[in-house]
Write a protein that holds these residues in place. Structure first.
Motif, PDB file in Angstrom:
ATOM      1  N   GLU A  51       0.828  -1.207   0.000  1.00  0.00           N
ATOM      2  CA  GLU A  51       0.000   0.000   0.000  1.00  0.00           C
ATOM      3  C   GLU A  51       0.865   1.259   0.000  1.00  0.00           C
ATOM      4  O   GLU A  51       0.608   2.215  -0.740  1.00  0.00           O
ATOM      5  CB  GLU A  51      -0.926  -0.006   1.218  1.00  0.00           C
ATOM      6  CG  GLU A  51      -1.825   1.208   1.323  1.00  0.00           C
ATOM      7  CD  GLU A  51      -2.683   1.193   2.586  1.00  0.00           C
ATOM      8  OE1 GLU A  51      -3.698   1.912   2.610  1.00  0.00           O
ATOM      9  OE2 GLU A  51      -2.342   0.465   3.543  1.00  0.00           O
ATOM     10  N   PHE A  52       1.897   1.264   0.841  1.00  0.00           N
ATOM     11  CA  PHE A  52       2.769   2.431   0.912  1.00  0.00           C
ATOM     12  C   PHE A  52       3.558   2.602  -0.381  1.00  0.00           C
ATOM     13  O   PHE A  52       3.713   3.729  -0.877  1.00  0.00           O
ATOM     14  CB  PHE A  52       3.738   2.301   2.091  1.00  0.00           C
ATOM     15  CG  PHE A  52       4.673   3.472   2.220  1.00  0.00           C
ATOM     16  CD1 PHE A  52       4.239   4.659   2.785  1.00  0.00           C
ATOM     17  CD2 PHE A  52       5.988   3.395   1.761  1.00  0.00           C
ATOM     18  CE1 PHE A  52       5.091   5.750   2.884  1.00  0.00           C
ATOM     19  CE2 PHE A  52       6.839   4.483   1.856  1.00  0.00           C
ATOM     20  CZ  PHE A  52       6.391   5.662   2.425  1.00  0.00           C
ATOM     21  N   GLN A  53       4.042   1.515  -0.957  1.00  0.00           N
ATOM     22  CA  GLN A  53       4.790   1.612  -2.210  1.00  0.00           C
ATOM     23  C   GLN A  53       3.922   2.201  -3.311  1.00  0.00           C
ATOM     24  O   GLN A  53       4.376   3.061  -4.087  1.00  0.00           O
ATOM     25  CB  GLN A  53       5.320   0.228  -2.601  1.00  0.00           C
ATOM     26  CG  GLN A  53       6.612   0.232  -3.400  1.00  0.00           C
ATOM     27  CD  GLN A  53       6.422   0.389  -4.892  1.00  0.00           C
ATOM     28  OE1 GLN A  53       5.302   0.474  -5.394  1.00  0.00           O
ATOM     29  NE2 GLN A  53       7.520   0.433  -5.612  1.00  0.00           N
ATOM     30  N   ASN A  54       2.670   1.773  -3.359  1.00  0.00           N
ATOM     31  CA  ASN A  54       1.741   2.320  -4.349  1.00  0.00           C
ATOM     32  C   ASN A  54       1.512   3.819  -4.119  1.00  0.00           C
ATOM     33  O   ASN A  54       1.404   4.602  -5.071  1.00  0.00           O
ATOM     34  CB  ASN A  54       0.411   1.576  -4.304  1.00  0.00           C
ATOM     35  CG  ASN A  54       0.531   0.159  -4.838  1.00  0.00           C
ATOM     36  OD1 ASN A  54       1.440  -0.158  -5.611  1.00  0.00           O
ATOM     37  ND2 ASN A  54      -0.378  -0.711  -4.433  1.00  0.00           N
ATOM     38  N   LYS A  55       1.409   4.201  -2.862  1.00  0.00           N
ATOM     39  CA  LYS A  55       1.238   5.615  -2.511  1.00  0.00           C
ATOM     40  C   LYS A  55       2.423   6.443  -3.000  1.00  0.00           C
ATOM     41  O   LYS A  55       2.255   7.538  -3.570  1.00  0.00           O
ATOM     42  CB  LYS A  55       1.084   5.757  -0.996  1.00  0.00           C
ATOM     43  CG  LYS A  55       1.057   7.196  -0.496  1.00  0.00           C
ATOM     44  CD  LYS A  55       1.054   7.239   1.035  1.00  0.00           C
ATOM     45  CE  LYS A  55       1.204   8.666   1.552  1.00  0.00           C
ATOM     46  NZ  LYS A  55       1.260   8.712   3.040  1.00  0.00           N
ATOM     47  N   LYS A  70       8.120  -9.069  11.511  1.00  0.00           N
ATOM     48  CA  LYS A  70       6.769  -9.350  12.006  1.00  0.00           C
ATOM     49  C   LYS A  70       5.955  -8.076  12.224  1.00  0.00           C
ATOM     50  O   LYS A  70       4.720  -8.138  12.388  1.00  0.00           O
ATOM     51  CB  LYS A  70       6.852 -10.141  13.315  1.00  0.00           C
ATOM     52  CG  LYS A  70       7.521  -9.394  14.452  1.00  0.00           C
ATOM     53  CD  LYS A  70       7.735 -10.287  15.667  1.00  0.00           C
ATOM     54  CE  LYS A  70       8.462  -9.529  16.780  1.00  0.00           C
ATOM     55  NZ  LYS A  70       8.732 -10.414  17.930  1.00  0.00           N
ATOM     56  N   LEU A  71       6.617  -6.930  12.222  1.00  0.00           N
ATOM     57  CA  LEU A  71       5.914  -5.668  12.409  1.00  0.00           C
ATOM     58  C   LEU A  71       5.207  -5.198  11.143  1.00  0.00           C
ATOM     59  O   LEU A  71       4.370  -4.292  11.191  1.00  0.00           O
ATOM     60  CB  LEU A  71       6.894  -4.575  12.862  1.00  0.00           C
ATOM     61  CG  LEU A  71       7.699  -4.860  14.135  1.00  0.00           C
ATOM     62  CD1 LEU A  71       8.653  -3.704  14.417  1.00  0.00           C
ATOM     63  CD2 LEU A  71       6.778  -5.095  15.325  1.00  0.00           C
ATOM     64  N   ASN A  72       5.536  -5.793  10.007  1.00  0.00           N
ATOM     65  CA  ASN A  72       4.970  -5.381   8.721  1.00  0.00           C
ATOM     66  C   ASN A  72       3.611  -6.041   8.526  1.00  0.00           C
ATOM     67  O   ASN A  72       3.495  -7.263   8.527  1.00  0.00           O
ATOM     68  CB  ASN A  72       5.929  -5.787   7.602  1.00  0.00           C
ATOM     69  CG  ASN A  72       5.542  -5.211   6.262  1.00  0.00           C
ATOM     70  OD1 ASN A  72       4.514  -5.562   5.689  1.00  0.00           O
ATOM     71  ND2 ASN A  72       6.377  -4.330   5.731  1.00  0.00           N
ATOM     72  N   LYS A  73       2.573  -5.241   8.338  1.00  0.00           N
ATOM     73  CA  LYS A  73       1.211  -5.784   8.275  1.00  0.00           C
ATOM     74  C   LYS A  73       0.999  -6.707   7.081  1.00  0.00           C
ATOM     75  O   LYS A  73       0.120  -7.577   7.110  1.00  0.00           O
ATOM     76  CB  LYS A  73       0.177  -4.657   8.267  1.00  0.00           C
ATOM     77  CG  LYS A  73       0.122  -3.839   6.984  1.00  0.00           C
ATOM     78  CD  LYS A  73      -1.003  -2.805   7.051  1.00  0.00           C
ATOM     79  CE  LYS A  73      -1.166  -2.054   5.739  1.00  0.00           C
ATOM     80  NZ  LYS A  73      -2.280  -1.078   5.788  1.00  0.00           N
ATOM     81  N   ASP A  74       1.791  -6.544   6.024  1.00  0.00           N
ATOM     82  CA  ASP A  74       1.660  -7.437   4.868  1.00  0.00           C
ATOM     83  C   ASP A  74       1.997  -8.882   5.217  1.00  0.00           C
ATOM     84  O   ASP A  74       1.550  -9.810   4.531  1.00  0.00           O
ATOM     85  CB  ASP A  74       2.571  -6.977   3.720  1.00  0.00           C
ATOM     86  CG  ASP A  74       2.025  -5.772   2.975  1.00  0.00           C
ATOM     87  OD1 ASP A  74       0.899  -5.341   3.291  1.00  0.00           O
ATOM     88  OD2 ASP A  74       2.736  -5.262   2.078  1.00  0.00           O
ATOM     89  N   MET A  75       2.764  -9.071   6.282  1.00  0.00           N
ATOM     90  CA  MET A  75       3.143 -10.428   6.656  1.00  0.00           C
ATOM     91  C   MET A  75       2.009 -11.191   7.335  1.00  0.00           C
ATOM     92  O   MET A  75       2.140 -12.385   7.625  1.00  0.00           O
ATOM     93  CB  MET A  75       4.393 -10.404   7.549  1.00  0.00           C
ATOM     94  CG  MET A  75       5.646  -9.917   6.822  1.00  0.00           C
ATOM     95  SD  MET A  75       6.049 -10.831   5.294  1.00  0.00           S
ATOM     96  CE  MET A  75       5.280  -9.825   4.003  1.00  0.00           C
ATOM     97  N   PHE A 115       9.775  -2.865  -5.116  1.00  0.00           N
ATOM     98  CA  PHE A 115      10.747  -2.825  -4.027  1.00  0.00           C
ATOM     99  C   PHE A 115      10.345  -1.787  -2.992  1.00  0.00           C
ATOM    100  O   PHE A 115       9.660  -0.803  -3.318  1.00  0.00           O
ATOM    101  CB  PHE A 115      12.139  -2.496  -4.585  1.00  0.00           C
ATOM    102  CG  PHE A 115      12.736  -3.608  -5.396  1.00  0.00           C
ATOM    103  CD1 PHE A 115      13.642  -4.492  -4.827  1.00  0.00           C
ATOM    104  CD2 PHE A 115      12.376  -3.800  -6.722  1.00  0.00           C
ATOM    105  CE1 PHE A 115      14.178  -5.542  -5.563  1.00  0.00           C
ATOM    106  CE2 PHE A 115      12.904  -4.837  -7.475  1.00  0.00           C
ATOM    107  CZ  PHE A 115      13.808  -5.707  -6.900  1.00  0.00           C
ATOM    108  N   ALA A 116      10.765  -2.005  -1.758  1.00  0.00           N
ATOM    109  CA  ALA A 116      10.549  -0.995  -0.724  1.00  0.00           C
ATOM    110  C   ALA A 116      11.007   0.353  -1.271  1.00  0.00           C
ATOM    111  O   ALA A 116      12.093   0.473  -1.835  1.00  0.00           O
ATOM    112  CB  ALA A 116      11.330  -1.364   0.541  1.00  0.00           C
ATOM    113  N   TRP A 117      10.168   1.376  -1.117  1.00  0.00           N
ATOM    114  CA  TRP A 117      10.427   2.662  -1.764  1.00  0.00           C
ATOM    115  C   TRP A 117      11.601   3.384  -1.107  1.00  0.00           C
ATOM    116  O   TRP A 117      11.715   3.440   0.113  1.00  0.00           O
ATOM    117  CB  TRP A 117       9.195   3.551  -1.704  1.00  0.00           C
ATOM    118  CG  TRP A 117       9.372   4.776  -2.544  1.00  0.00           C
ATOM    119  CD1 TRP A 117       9.845   5.989  -2.135  1.00  0.00           C
ATOM    120  CD2 TRP A 117       9.114   4.885  -3.947  1.00  0.00           C
ATOM    121  NE1 TRP A 117       9.895   6.857  -3.208  1.00  0.00           N
ATOM    122  CE2 TRP A 117       9.451   6.206  -4.332  1.00  0.00           C
ATOM    123  CE3 TRP A 117       8.625   4.000  -4.919  1.00  0.00           C
ATOM    124  CZ2 TRP A 117       9.318   6.661  -5.641  1.00  0.00           C
ATOM    125  CZ3 TRP A 117       8.485   4.459  -6.223  1.00  0.00           C
ATOM    126  CH2 TRP A 117       8.829   5.780  -6.573  1.00  0.00           C
TER     127      TRP A 117
END
Length: 274
Positions: A34-38, A151-156, A179-181
């Motif tokens: 979601e953040f990468q798309n943003k 584990k803190l990443n909600k995509d996981m 890739f992570a932005w």
């Protein structure tokens, strides 16, 4: 004098450990699909400014990377160190230019927001500007630095994004991954948008040089095409200079400027869209 090889990429007890630890905690939490798309939506039009490369360097003069445990020098000086090391090794002029340009994507701090991890101060949050990257939209590998933060990443916790393949297909090619932005992805896309003459190998060095899980730990091989294996060799060669050229000796910017101006004029002249 350069640092000893074994002292680089110390993520255990460097003098900048607290800053680096915070950086990766926030980066792993927030860098999602979601953040990468943003970020793609925000930056992908390259409509923030028209600047030459040297004007962009001027803007970067006082930027220091909060994610880097190896150097507290301004980023321009690190980029010149890298370029000069590549030049001394006898590599082609476009390779030297990539050494000079490779971190320029951090210029996003001029127009970025603190909430998006794009502050420009050495103590500010920069988790969408610098740091080791990984592929979003699939399982984050434990070979990342600070794997305890995965584990803190909600995509996981999302079944679509938390498997080895995630939202991708086998051998889909690295060019089709998200890739992570950060500075890598931004600069790669910016140079393509501006139709610069840097060859594919140089663009790969820029896009992938921070993806240590890929080029150092062997991750994401199942996504690679035959051409990606060729590009990997170039990225590995580049990273010798990106990492091991960091030292406390400060380059003379004015002395080096005429030579690198000639390379800029050859491969990416004039005002560029940022």
């Amino acid at each position: 004098m350069g640092k000893a090889v074994e002292t680089f990429r110390n993520y255990q007890d460097s003098s900048r450990q607290a800053i680096v630890h915070r950086h990766y905690n926030l980066m792993r939490q927030n860098q999602t699909v979601e953040f990468q798309n943003k970020m793609q939506q925000k930056w992908g039009s390259f409509s923030k400014a028209k600047m030459s490369i040297w004007e962009a360097f001027k803007a970067l003069e006082d930027y220091v990377d909060s994610s880097d445990p190896d150097s507290s020098l301004p980023n321009l000086e690190h980029m010149l160190q890298t370029a000069e090391s590549i030049r001394a090794a006898g590599h082609p002029d476009w390779f030297q230019l990539v050494g000079l340009l490779h971190d320029m994507g951090k210029i996003q701090f001029l127009w970025g927001d603190p909430v998006d991890g794009q502050e420009g101060t050495a103590l500010g949050d920069q988790w969408a500007l610098g740091g080791d990257t990984w592929v979003v939209g699939c399982q984050i590998p434990d070979t990342c630095v600070f794997p305890e933060f995965n584990k803190l990443n909600k995509d996981m916790t999302n079944p679509r994004y938390s498997t080895k393949l995630g939202m991708y297909q086998m051998q889909c090619g690295l060019k089709n991954l998200k890739f992570a932005w950060g500075h890598d992805e931004y600069l790669y896309q910016m140079l393509i948008h501006n139709k610069t003459k840097i060859p594919e190998e140089g663009l790969a060095m820029i896009r992938y040089h921070s993806c240590y899980p890929w080029h150092q730990k062997g991750e994401y091989r199942h996504f690679m095409t035959e051409n990606d294996h060729v590009l990997l060799d170039w990225v590995l060669e580049f990273n010798k200079f990106d990492l091991y050229s960091k030292a406390d000796a400060r380059p003379d910017i004015n002395e080096l400027k005429p030579y690198y101006s000639s390379l800029i004029d050859k491969y990416c002249p004039g005002k560029l869209s940022w």
